[in-house]
Design an enzyme around this catalytic site. Structure first.
Site, PDB file in Angstrom:
ATOM      1  N   ASN A   1      57.464  30.201 105.302  1.00 15.38           N
ATOM      2  CA  ASN A   1      58.582  30.951 104.730  1.00 15.38           C
ATOM      3  C   ASN A   1      59.459  31.410 105.891  1.00 15.38           C
ATOM      4  O   ASN A   1      59.093  32.311 106.622  1.00 15.38           O
ATOM      5  CB  ASN A   1      58.049  32.160 103.949  1.00 15.38           C
ATOM      6  CG  ASN A   1      59.167  33.089 103.514  1.00 15.38           C
ATOM      7  OD1 ASN A   1      60.330  32.688 103.446  1.00 15.38           O
ATOM      8  ND2 ASN A   1      58.820  34.341 103.234  1.00 15.38           N
TER       9      ASN A   1
ATOM     10  N   LYS B   1      62.256  32.881 105.810  1.00  9.82           N
ATOM     11  CA  LYS B   1      63.039  34.087 105.511  1.00  9.82           C
ATOM     12  C   LYS B   1      64.502  33.838 105.919  1.00  9.82           C
ATOM     13  O   LYS B   1      64.964  32.709 105.856  1.00  9.82           O
ATOM     14  CB  LYS B   1      62.457  35.312 106.207  1.00  9.82           C
ATOM     15  CG  LYS B   1      60.949  35.419 106.019  1.00  9.82           C
ATOM     16  CD  LYS B   1      60.401  36.752 106.415  1.00  9.82           C
ATOM     17  CE  LYS B   1      58.886  36.681 106.398  1.00  9.82           C
ATOM     18  NZ  LYS B   1      58.257  37.980 106.278  1.00  9.82           N
TER      19      LYS B   1
ATOM     20  N   HIS C   1      58.403  37.069  96.240  1.00 16.23           N
ATOM     21  CA  HIS C   1      57.950  37.541  97.559  1.00 16.23           C
ATOM     22  C   HIS C   1      58.113  39.062  97.618  1.00 16.23           C
ATOM     23  O   HIS C   1      59.055  39.613  97.049  1.00 16.23           O
ATOM     24  CB  HIS C   1      58.784  36.861  98.647  1.00 16.23           C
ATOM     25  CG  HIS C   1      58.244  37.090 100.019  1.00 16.23           C
ATOM     26  ND1 HIS C   1      58.475  38.250 100.713  1.00 16.23           N
ATOM     27  CD2 HIS C   1      57.458  36.322 100.808  1.00 16.23           C
ATOM     28  CE1 HIS C   1      57.860  38.189 101.890  1.00 16.23           C
ATOM     29  NE2 HIS C   1      57.226  37.020 101.966  1.00 16.23           N
TER      30      HIS C   1
ATOM     31  N   GLU D   1      59.250  40.958  99.770  1.00 15.57           N
ATOM     32  CA  GLU D   1      60.556  41.427 100.261  1.00 15.57           C
ATOM     33  C   GLU D   1      61.586  41.398  99.135  1.00 15.57           C
ATOM     34  O   GLU D   1      62.488  42.233  99.087  1.00 15.57           O
ATOM     35  CB  GLU D   1      61.000  40.575 101.464  1.00 15.57           C
ATOM     36  CG  GLU D   1      60.201  40.931 102.709  1.00 15.57           C
ATOM     37  CD  GLU D   1      60.031  39.800 103.711  1.00 15.57           C
ATOM     38  OE1 GLU D   1      60.789  38.822 103.655  1.00 15.57           O
ATOM     39  OE2 GLU D   1      59.116  39.909 104.557  1.00 15.57           O
TER      40      GLU D   1
ATOM     41  N   GLU E   1      49.591  38.032  99.112  1.00 14.54           N
ATOM     42  CA  GLU E   1      50.150  38.548 100.356  1.00 14.54           C
ATOM     43  C   GLU E   1      50.110  40.074 100.334  1.00 14.54           C
ATOM     44  O   GLU E   1      51.007  40.705  99.764  1.00 14.54           O
ATOM     45  CB  GLU E   1      51.603  38.090 100.514  1.00 14.54           C
ATOM     46  CG  GLU E   1      51.769  36.594 100.539  1.00 14.54           C
ATOM     47  CD  GLU E   1      53.037  36.217 101.284  1.00 14.54           C
ATOM     48  OE1 GLU E   1      52.919  35.520 102.287  1.00 14.54           O
ATOM     49  OE2 GLU E   1      54.124  36.639 100.866  1.00 14.54           O
TER      50      GLU E   1
ATOM     51  N   GLY F   1      54.342  40.561 108.346  1.00 15.69           N
ATOM     52  CA  GLY F   1      55.209  40.844 109.491  1.00 15.69           C
ATOM     53  C   GLY F   1      54.739  42.007 110.342  1.00 15.69           C
ATOM     54  O   GLY F   1      55.465  42.499 111.198  1.00 15.69           O
TER      55      GLY F   1
ATOM     56  N   SER G   1      50.715  37.736 108.302  1.00 14.18           N
ATOM     57  CA  SER G   1      50.444  37.613 109.738  1.00 14.18           C
ATOM     58  C   SER G   1      49.431  36.514 110.059  1.00 14.18           C
ATOM     59  O   SER G   1      48.568  36.683 110.926  1.00 14.18           O
ATOM     60  CB  SER G   1      49.989  38.958 110.320  1.00 14.18           C
ATOM     61  OG  SER G   1      51.015  39.917 110.180  1.00 14.18           O
TER      62      SER G   1
HETATM   63  C1  PEP Z   1      55.644  35.929 104.570  1.00 12.51           C
HETATM   64  O1  PEP Z   1      56.822  36.026 104.844  1.00 12.51           O
HETATM   65  O2  PEP Z   1      55.313  35.501 103.464  1.00 12.51           O
HETATM   66  C2  PEP Z   1      54.643  36.319 105.573  1.00 12.51           C
HETATM   67  C3  PEP Z   1      53.382  36.256 105.256  1.00 12.51           C
HETATM   68  O3  PEP Z   1      55.118  36.716 106.805  1.00 12.51           O
HETATM   69  P1  PEP Z   1      54.268  36.878 108.164  1.00 12.51           P
HETATM   70  O4  PEP Z   1      53.416  35.655 108.312  1.00 12.51           O
HETATM   71  O5  PEP Z   1      55.295  37.010 109.236  1.00 12.51           O
HETATM   72  O6  PEP Z   1      53.430  38.115 108.005  1.00 12.51           O
END
Ligand code: PEP
Length: 251
Positions: A9, A11, A95, A97, A167, A173, A213
């Site tokens: 992803n 973003k 997601h 976000e 997630e 992040g 992460s």
């Molecule tokens: C994501 O954006 O779905 C995500 C898991 O980000 P990150 O791997 O940076 O934590």
């Protein structure tokens, strides 16, 4: 029995030029890989260029969102058919976000998943609890409500096309990853919830990805968990060498 999926992803990162450069490198690095579905998720503006660059490769492309109407006065939205037309095969939906900053709810996620399926896109449906919800012992309640709300009203064949991403919001992040045991516990719970809704066979075939992460140094132990079928990768999907190592996880 479940083919693993490693999805990136991106973003709101990468211009068309940067996106093209990144996938050119990925295409080369990952050309011989079998037995893993590899997906990248560029911003809308780079979808066409990325699909074109990846033509004939083993890497699929996902949009990061999709609207539920086919056309009309919805300034700033992108219809499922428009995304499909770019050559995308998947769409990330719900997601955290989007839920956190753009008012996404289980109800709107549900509409988007329905619309994506109708357009022939494979939805990657994201769920996960906040730190506060985890610390107050509500992880399972929150995740169950999200799964039931987001996936309400689907047929068995719809379920066959859906991918879920667990997630935990506190791990996205932040550099904090759920421990392999924490991930496994929730993944198993999600599989049981799918079994309650759609039956055991569908739940056994459903791919449930972990996101939060994921990096080269933690992917192997996460992927070793029985109910973890892949990863949704944010930050580390922006660097060809890191994403390449993640796709080459050791189980
Ligand atoms: C994501 O954006 O779905 C995500 C898991 O980000 P990150 O791997 O940076 O934590």
């Amino acid at each position: 029995m479940r083919t693993p999926v490693i999805a990136g992803n991106w973003k709101m990162h990468n211009t068309v030029q940067e996106a093209t450069d990144l996938v050119r490198e990925l295409k080369q690095n990952l050309s011989g890989i079998e037995g893993v579905e590899i997906i990248v998720g560029p911003p809308f503006t780079a979808l066409c260029a990325v699909v074109s660059e990846l033509g004939g490769s083993n890497i699929s492309v996902a949009a990061q969102n999709v609207f539920w109407e086919e056309k009309g006065a919805f300034t700033g939205e992108i219809a499922p058919g428009m995304i499909k037309e770019t050559g995308c095969s998947h769409a990330i939906i719900g997601h955290s976000e989007r839920r956190q900053y753009f008012g996404e709810t289980d109800e709107t996620v549900n509409k988007r998943v329905k619309a994506a399926l109708s357009a022939g896109l494979i939805p990657i449906v994201c769920v996960g609890e906040t730190l506060e919800q985890r610390e107050s012992g509500n992880t399972m309640n929150v995740v169950k409500k999200q799964i039931k709300g987001s996936l309400d009203g689907f047929t068995p064949s719809d379920f066959d096309s859906i991918i879920i991403a667990y997630e935990p919001v506190w791990a996205i992040g932040t550099g904090k990853t759920a421990s392999p045991d924490q991930a496994q516990e929730v993944h198993k719970f999600i599989r049981n919830t799918i079994s309650e809704i759609a039956g055991r066979d569908i739940s056994q075939n459903m791919r449930i990805l972990y996101g939060g992460s994921v990096k080269p140094d933690n992917v192997d132990e996460i992927m070793q968990q029985e109910d973890v079928d892949g990863a949704l990768v944010g930050g580390a999907s922006l660097k060809a060498d890191l994403f390449t190592r993640i796709v080459n996880f050791k189980k």
